[in-house]
Structure formats: structure tokens, C-alpha cells
Design a protein around this motif. Structure first.
Motif, short mmCIF file in Angstrom:
data_model
loop_
_atom_site.label_atom_id
_atom_site.label_comp_id
_atom_site.label_asym_id
_atom_site.label_seq_id
_atom_site.Cartn_x
_atom_site.Cartn_y
_atom_site.Cartn_z
N LEU A 3 -6.69 -46.20 -9.66
CA LEU A 3 -6.66 -46.11 -10.45
C LEU A 3 -7.81 -45.03 -11.03
CD1 LEU A 3 -5.86 -48.66 -13.20
CD2 LEU A 3 -7.13 -46.80 -13.86
N VAL A 4 -8.82 -45.49 -10.83
CA VAL A 4 -10.35 -44.71 -11.22
C VAL A 4 -10.32 -43.31 -10.36
CG1 VAL A 4 -13.14 -45.00 -11.63
CG2 VAL A 4 -11.32 -46.55 -11.64
N GLY A 5 -10.41 -43.45 -9.48
CA GLY A 5 -10.48 -42.34 -8.58
C GLY A 5 -9.39 -40.96 -8.83
N GLY A 6 -7.43 -41.84 -8.49
CA GLY A 6 -6.82 -40.69 -9.71
C GLY A 6 -7.31 -39.92 -10.90
N GLN A 7 -8.21 -40.83 -11.76
CA GLN A 7 -8.65 -40.55 -13.35
C GLN A 7 -9.30 -39.63 -13.51
OE1 GLN A 7 -7.23 -40.70 -15.93
NE2 GLN A 7 -8.51 -41.10 -18.01
N VAL A 8 -10.39 -39.42 -12.43
CA VAL A 8 -11.56 -38.94 -11.72
C VAL A 8 -11.21 -37.56 -11.48
CG1 VAL A 8 -13.70 -38.05 -10.72
CG2 VAL A 8 -13.06 -40.20 -11.19
N VAL A 9 -10.11 -37.15 -10.63
CA VAL A 9 -9.18 -36.31 -10.12
C VAL A 9 -8.59 -35.55 -11.16
CG1 VAL A 9 -7.76 -34.74 -8.29
CG2 VAL A 9 -8.67 -36.64 -7.70
N ASP A 10 -7.57 -36.33 -12.46
CA ASP A 10 -7.02 -35.52 -13.38
C ASP A 10 -7.72 -35.03 -14.04
OD1 ASP A 10 -4.23 -35.25 -15.46
OD2 ASP A 10 -5.12 -37.73 -15.74
N LEU A 11 -8.94 -35.20 -14.92
CA LEU A 11 -9.91 -35.15 -15.67
C LEU A 11 -10.66 -33.86 -15.26
CD1 LEU A 11 -11.52 -38.57 -16.87
CD2 LEU A 11 -10.49 -36.99 -17.79
N GLU A 12 -11.20 -33.65 -13.52
CA GLU A 12 -11.16 -32.05 -13.19
C GLU A 12 -9.96 -31.01 -13.27
OE1 GLU A 12 -14.59 -34.10 -9.77
OE2 GLU A 12 -12.61 -33.48 -9.07
N SER A 13 -8.94 -31.88 -13.12
CA SER A 13 -7.85 -30.25 -13.49
C SER A 13 -7.05 -29.95 -14.78
CB SER A 13 -6.82 -30.99 -12.16
OG SER A 13 -6.97 -31.63 -11.49
N GLU A 14 -7.98 -30.91 -15.51
CA GLU A 14 -7.75 -30.33 -17.19
C GLU A 14 -8.19 -28.51 -17.45
OE1 GLU A 14 -8.21 -32.77 -19.95
OE2 GLU A 14 -7.72 -34.31 -19.31
N GLY A 15 -7.27 -27.93 -17.97
CA GLY A 15 -7.49 -26.86 -17.86
C GLY A 15 -7.01 -25.90 -17.16
N LYS A 16 -6.80 -26.49 -15.70
CA LYS A 16 -6.97 -25.71 -14.41
C LYS A 16 -5.35 -25.31 -13.76
CE LYS A 16 -11.35 -27.39 -11.94
NZ LYS A 16 -11.71 -28.37 -11.39
N THR A 17 -5.21 -23.88 -13.36
CA THR A 17 -3.99 -23.40 -13.61
C THR A 17 -3.81 -23.18 -11.79
OG1 THR A 17 -4.32 -20.71 -13.48
CG2 THR A 17 -3.89 -22.01 -15.63
N ASP A 18 -4.02 -23.49 -11.02
CA ASP A 18 -4.25 -23.37 -10.18
C ASP A 18 -4.17 -24.97 -8.97
OD1 ASP A 18 -6.78 -23.99 -10.34
OD2 ASP A 18 -7.44 -23.32 -8.51
N ILE A 19 -3.67 -25.73 -10.16
CA ILE A 19 -3.25 -27.07 -9.24
C ILE A 19 -1.87 -26.84 -8.21
CG2 ILE A 19 -3.06 -29.34 -10.24
CD1 ILE A 19 -5.45 -28.72 -10.99
N THR A 20 -2.25 -27.58 -7.27
CA THR A 20 -1.29 -27.77 -6.15
C THR A 20 -0.23 -29.19 -6.11
OG1 THR A 20 -2.48 -28.85 -4.85
CG2 THR A 20 -2.18 -26.52 -4.36
N GLU A 21 0.51 -29.18 -5.69
CA GLU A 21 1.37 -30.46 -5.62
C GLU A 21 0.97 -31.29 -4.99
OE1 GLU A 21 5.90 -31.61 -3.49
OE2 GLU A 21 5.95 -29.17 -4.47
N GLU A 22 0.57 -30.98 -4.00
CA GLU A 22 -0.87 -32.29 -2.83
C GLU A 22 -1.46 -33.12 -4.40
OE1 GLU A 22 1.53 -29.59 -0.60
OE2 GLU A 22 -0.26 -28.86 -2.70
N ARG A 23 -2.32 -32.42 -4.90
CA ARG A 23 -3.50 -32.51 -5.32
C ARG A 23 -2.59 -34.18 -7.01
NH1 ARG A 23 -8.81 -30.66 -6.79
NH2 ARG A 23 -9.49 -31.39 -8.97
N LEU A 24 -1.57 -32.96 -7.41
CA LEU A 24 -1.17 -33.64 -8.39
C LEU A 24 -0.68 -34.94 -7.63
CD1 LEU A 24 0.50 -33.80 -11.20
CD2 LEU A 24 2.42 -32.58 -11.17
#
Length: 308
Positions: free
Chosen positions: A166-187
Motif C-alpha cells: 500500500l505505501v509503495g503504491g501511494q508513493v508512486v501515485d503521488l509522484e504521478s499526479e499531474g503527469k500526462t505520460d503515465i503508462t499502463e504499466e505504471r498505473l
């Protein structure tokens, strides 16, 4: 396929009613949750913990734990402490997720978020209190289960909630906010960790408590991974299509926060199709268990049909 145990009276698909099953199980879980945290000094922290823990919810995670344990011949009594602990951990994640430093939400489960009632400082501590108490509760309240299996459950819970989950997923989620190049793999990484890891733990912990074989653990883990991802896809869809009243929390906040979602990558119709496909795959994993798996099959179907 040889199962670990036999359910003395497994429900059959012809007699099973999911609404009744969920309502009965939810009532059992809420009684246990109410008993699990008592108000003592200092009262404010226990009141804050209870405020969010006892807020109306589906109780899907503890129900999954109970259902899986019973599928393999265990009992609800064996699994209830772990079921409660899973809801405590889930509630902690909601309290912290709603904080201004995270998603900054005002409503959760149809009521004001914890920090709006008790302040950010107490909300953080309430989440911390629930998280630590969850492990204590499993260790001290579980009965009629071999100690080695209880230790496995505690280890699995830690894995699901920490940086590996959970914590690791939340960190990547926060880092991804506002970015337009998020891949399906990252999501998918975000959601298999932030949401899926705890859902998987619900199923796997129930199986461990019942003494599941390695083969059955793998099969049930695969089932849980698939329903976990489907659950998140449906959440993304509902954030777009449902109202605040239906959700019990702020609608449209993913779009406002410029978060990548499955509908933003695939569109609504393709997202619905993929969620349905995942549920069908999850249900197929349960085929060897026969009609004893009816509750888990029905819960999987419920995930894609829910409106909140």
C-alpha cells in the motif's frame, strides 16, 4: 483437487443470495469492530479511531477473509480477529489518504473525514493507532489456529501495508499526479500495490488461517489479484459516472487532481470490458472448489456491478 478441509454446509448457487449474505456478514463484522476498540484515556484518540472504523462501509475486505477461511474448512471465529485487523488497516489508509498532504478530501463514507472532525494531528495519530492495533489484535485475539499460521498472517499483513504494498503504491501515485505520460504499466503498479495488495491479503490470510495448501494459496491469490485490479478499474469509472451521494466521498476528484486513471487511458467502455474480463478470469480460478466457492464467485461479480 483435494481441498484443505470440508465446509459442513457449503452454500449452493441455487440457494445463495448475495445481498442476504453480505448483510449478515457485515452485521457480524460490525459487532466485532465495535467490541474491538473501547474508549479509554486519552479518550480523544479512541473516539477518533472509532469514528472512522465504525463509519458505514461495505466491509468487503473482512468479508472476503471470512469467506475464504470458511471455503477451506475454517470458521468465522478463527478468522474474525484478522478480518477486523484488515478493516483497521483499510480504515487507516483512508484516514491518511484523505489528509491535505495526500488527496485532501472532505468526505468519506458519507461523513466528514477524520481530519475535518478531529484535526490533522489527531487524524494522523488515529491512523497510526489503528495500524499498530491491527497487528496486536491478530496476535492476541486469534484462537484455535496454530501459532505458525498466525505468524504467517502477521507477516502477510505487514507486506501488504508497507513499502512493498500500500505505501509503495501511494508513493508512486503521488509522484504521478499531474503527469500526462503515465503508462499502463505504471498505473497498474500503483493500483496492484495501493489497492490490490490489501485485497489480496484479505483472501490469502483467510486461506492461511484455514491451513490452505500451497496450490490452493496460489489459486486464491490469483483470484484476489484479479478482483483487486477490477475493483480499482470500477472505482475509476465510478469517480467519473457516480454522484457524491452515491460514492459517499467527493466525486470527480481524480480528474481534478489530474490523476491518470484507466478510463483516461482506455476510455469508459474499454475499462468496463476489461473489468468484466478480469472478473471472469477470477471466477475461473475458483472452479476446482465447486459450489463451496459460491460466495467468492458472487462477490467477484458484485465488484463490477456496484454503484458506490
Amino acid at each position: 483437487m483435494v481441498l484443505t478441509g470440508e465446509n459442513p454446509s457449503p452454500p449452493t448457487s441455487s440457494t445463495f443470495d448475495l445481498s442476504t449474505y453480505l448483510a449478515e456478514r457485515k452485521a457480524e463484522v460490525e459487532i466485532a469492530l465495535d467490541d474491538s476498540v473501547q474508549v479509554t484515556y486519552p479518550e480523544k484518540i479512541y473516539e477518533a479511531m472509532r469514528y472512522s472504523l465504525l463509519a458505514t462501509g461495505k466491509r468487503l475486505r473482512p468479508i472476503l477473509c471470512l469467506a475464504t477461511c470458511e471455503l477451506l474448512g475454517g470458521t468465522a471465529e478463527m478468522a474474525m480477529p484478522t478480518a477486523c485487523a484488515l478493516e483497521m488497516i483499510h480504515t487507516m489508509s483512508l484516514i491518511h489518504d484523505d489528509l491535505p498532504a495526500m488527496d485532501n478530501d472532505d468526505y468519506r463514507r458519507g461523513q466528514l473525514t477524520n481530519h475535518k472532525v478531529y484535526g490533522e494531528d489527531i487524524a494522523i495519530l488515529a491512523g497510526d493507532g489503528l495500524l499498530s492495533y491491527a497487528f496486536e489484535f491478530v496476535a492476541t485475539q486469534t484462537t484455535n489456529v496454530p501459532p505458525q499460521q498466525v505468524l504467517q498472517v502477521i507477516g502477510r499483513l505487514g507486506q501488504a501495508v508497507g513499502a512493498t504494498g500500500l505505501v509503495g503504491g501511494q508513493v508512486v501515485d503521488l509522484e504521478s499526479e499531474g503527469k500526462t505520460d503515465i503508462t499502463e504499466e505504471r498505473l497498474t503498479f500503483i493500483h496492484t500495490h495501493k489497492t490490490g495488495a490489501l485485497l489480496e491479503a484479505c483472501v490469502v490470510c483467510g486461506a492461511i488461517l484455514a491451513g490452505a495448501s500451497v496450490e490452493n494459496l496460489e489459486r486464491l491469490s490469483s483470484y484476489a489479484q484479479k478482483i483487486g485490479l477490477a475493483f480499482q478499474i470500477v472505482d475509476d469509472i465510478l469517480d467519473i459516472t457516480a454522484t457524491q451521494e452515491e460514492l459517499g466521498k467527493t466525486a470527480g476528484k481524480d480528474l481534478k487532481a489530474q490523476k491518470a486513471t484507466y478510463p483516461s487511458l482506455w476510455g469508459l467502455e474499454e475499462s468496463k470490458r476489461r473489468a468484466t474480463e478480469l472478473i471472469q478470469q477470477a471466477q475461473a480460478e475458483l472452479a476446482p472448489f465447486g459450489e463451496a466457492a459460491t460466495p467468492l464467485i458472487a462477490i467477484a461479480q458484485f465488484i463490477t456491478s456496484r454503484s458506490h
